[in-house]
Design an enzyme around this catalytic site. Structure first.
Site, PDB file in Angstrom:
ATOM      1  N   THR A 111     -10.671   0.454 -18.423  1.00  0.00           N
ATOM      2  CA  THR A 111     -10.013  -0.271 -17.342  1.00  0.00           C
ATOM      3  C   THR A 111     -11.078  -0.611 -16.299  1.00  0.00           C
ATOM      4  O   THR A 111     -12.137   0.034 -16.266  1.00  0.00           O
ATOM      5  CB  THR A 111      -8.915   0.559 -16.673  1.00  0.00           C
ATOM      6  OG1 THR A 111      -9.521   1.658 -15.967  1.00  0.00           O
ATOM      7  CG2 THR A 111      -7.919   1.103 -17.696  1.00  0.00           C
ATOM      8  N   ASP A 143       0.864  -1.184   0.000  1.00  0.00           N
ATOM      9  CA  ASP A 143       0.000   0.000   0.000  1.00  0.00           C
ATOM     10  C   ASP A 143       0.898   1.230   0.000  1.00  0.00           C
ATOM     11  O   ASP A 143       1.482   1.588   1.028  1.00  0.00           O
ATOM     12  CB  ASP A 143      -0.903  -0.012   1.229  1.00  0.00           C
ATOM     13  CG  ASP A 143      -1.794   1.212   1.314  1.00  0.00           C
ATOM     14  OD1 ASP A 143      -1.793   2.026   0.368  1.00  0.00           O
ATOM     15  OD2 ASP A 143      -2.497   1.370   2.341  1.00  0.00           O
ATOM     16  N   LYS A 172      -4.987  15.079  -8.979  1.00  0.00           N
ATOM     17  CA  LYS A 172      -4.271  14.943 -10.238  1.00  0.00           C
ATOM     18  C   LYS A 172      -3.743  16.287 -10.730  1.00  0.00           C
ATOM     19  O   LYS A 172      -2.684  16.357 -11.367  1.00  0.00           O
ATOM     20  CB  LYS A 172      -5.179  14.304 -11.285  1.00  0.00           C
ATOM     21  CG  LYS A 172      -5.472  12.827 -11.039  1.00  0.00           C
ATOM     22  CD  LYS A 172      -4.210  11.978 -11.026  1.00  0.00           C
ATOM     23  CE  LYS A 172      -4.515  10.488 -11.035  1.00  0.00           C
ATOM     24  NZ  LYS A 172      -3.280   9.654 -10.997  1.00  0.00           N
ATOM     25  N   TYR A 203     -10.557  13.801  -6.694  1.00  0.00           N
ATOM     26  CA  TYR A 203      -9.636  13.120  -7.613  1.00  0.00           C
ATOM     27  C   TYR A 203      -9.003  14.122  -8.575  1.00  0.00           C
ATOM     28  O   TYR A 203      -7.781  14.124  -8.789  1.00  0.00           O
ATOM     29  CB  TYR A 203     -10.401  12.053  -8.374  1.00  0.00           C
ATOM     30  CG  TYR A 203      -9.599  11.272  -9.382  1.00  0.00           C
ATOM     31  CD1 TYR A 203      -8.661  10.331  -8.974  1.00  0.00           C
ATOM     32  CD2 TYR A 203      -9.794  11.452 -10.754  1.00  0.00           C
ATOM     33  CE1 TYR A 203      -7.926   9.595  -9.908  1.00  0.00           C
ATOM     34  CE2 TYR A 203      -9.077  10.725 -11.688  1.00  0.00           C
ATOM     35  CZ  TYR A 203      -8.144   9.799 -11.260  1.00  0.00           C
ATOM     36  OH  TYR A 203      -7.423   9.079 -12.179  1.00  0.00           O
TER      37      TYR A 203
END
Length: 259
Positions: free
Chosen positions: A193, A63, A162, A158
């Site tokens: 994905t 992790d 990024k 998110y």
């Protein structure tokens, strides 16, 4: 559909040692396989191995969203490879929050930053002495997301993480250039994905449409294949890109115009 390409040069990365995070499936697994096909020795990490994980690579479960996890993985990877010439920071994940920004719990903002941004910073810090030892020609490739340029409230955490990765990549390229170490970023669009499919399914369900409709507007006629991103990584990691550093390469089939 992804067109089958000619086999890569099996000697392009001969003698090169590559480390790939988030390498068990999707884009990460495709990157691992592409580097292996080019002749590199590859160590990959993720929380768990999957059926997609290339078996020719050394896989170290872990992790890397924590400092201790990064240190443990980096030490194991360097023991296995004896050094590092290529580092690909691909690890990343996020959950959608269709209730908008205020519905994103504080802990998920922290989790998003830890996995999607700080993991890359920590991996680079841990491996930088090895990259300096390898010398000019070493390369770092960070995998970002076009969500950083086209943010949506449901994934603001998110996108913010990024965007931080993008800024970090630019600064990293400037700092490492005198040593001949290159740092570049790739921002994928709608790539097929498992993780991205789950996110798109959430948006499709909320909009009451079929999953395929979410990617129907890609100008080049199809969603991305992980191999599309892997080919770009191979280019940026290779001597073919010896004068390329500080770039953020958008790969999205022409879907998201970004100036």
């Amino acid at each position: 559909m992804f067109r089958t390409l000619a086999p890569p040069d099996a000697t392009e990365f001969a003698g090169k040692r590559a480390i790939v995070t988030g390498g068990s499936r999707g884009i990460g697994a495709a990157v691992v396989q592409r580097l292996l096909d080019g002749g590199a020795s590859v160590v990959a990490t993720a929380r768990t191995v999957t059926d997609e994980t290339p078996r020719a690579a050394t896989f170290i479960p872990g992790d890397i969203s924590t400092p201790a996890g990064v240190q443990s993985f980096a030490a194991a990877a360097l023991r296995d490879l004896g050094g590092a010439d290529i580092v690909v920071n691909n690890a990343g994940a996020a959950r959608t929050h269709l209730g908008g920004i205020t519905s994103i719990p504080d802990e998920e903002w922290l989790d998003a930053l830890a996995l999607n941004f700080l993991s890359a910073v920590r991996v680079v810090n841990a491996l930088l002495p090895a990259l300096h030892e390898a010398g000019p020609g070493s390369a770092i490739v960070n995998i970002s997301s076009l969500t950083a340029f086209t943010p949506t409230p449901a994934m603001a955490h998110y996108g913010a993480a990024k965007a931080a990765l993008n800024a970090y990549g630019k600064a990293l390229a400037l700092e490492l250039a005198p040593a001949g170490i290159r740092a570049n970023t790739i921002s994928p669009g709608n790539v097929l994905t498992p993780g991205a499919d789950a996110i798109r399914q959430d948006f499709a369900d909320a909009a009451g449409v079929q999953l395929a409709e979410i990617t129907a507007g890609v100008p080049l006629g199809r969603p991305g294949d992980p191999r599309d991103i892997a080919e770009a990584v191979a280019y940026l990691a290779s001597d073919r890109a010896q004068w390329v550093s500080g770039v953020n390469l958008n790969i999205d089939g022409g879907e998201f115009p970004v100036v």
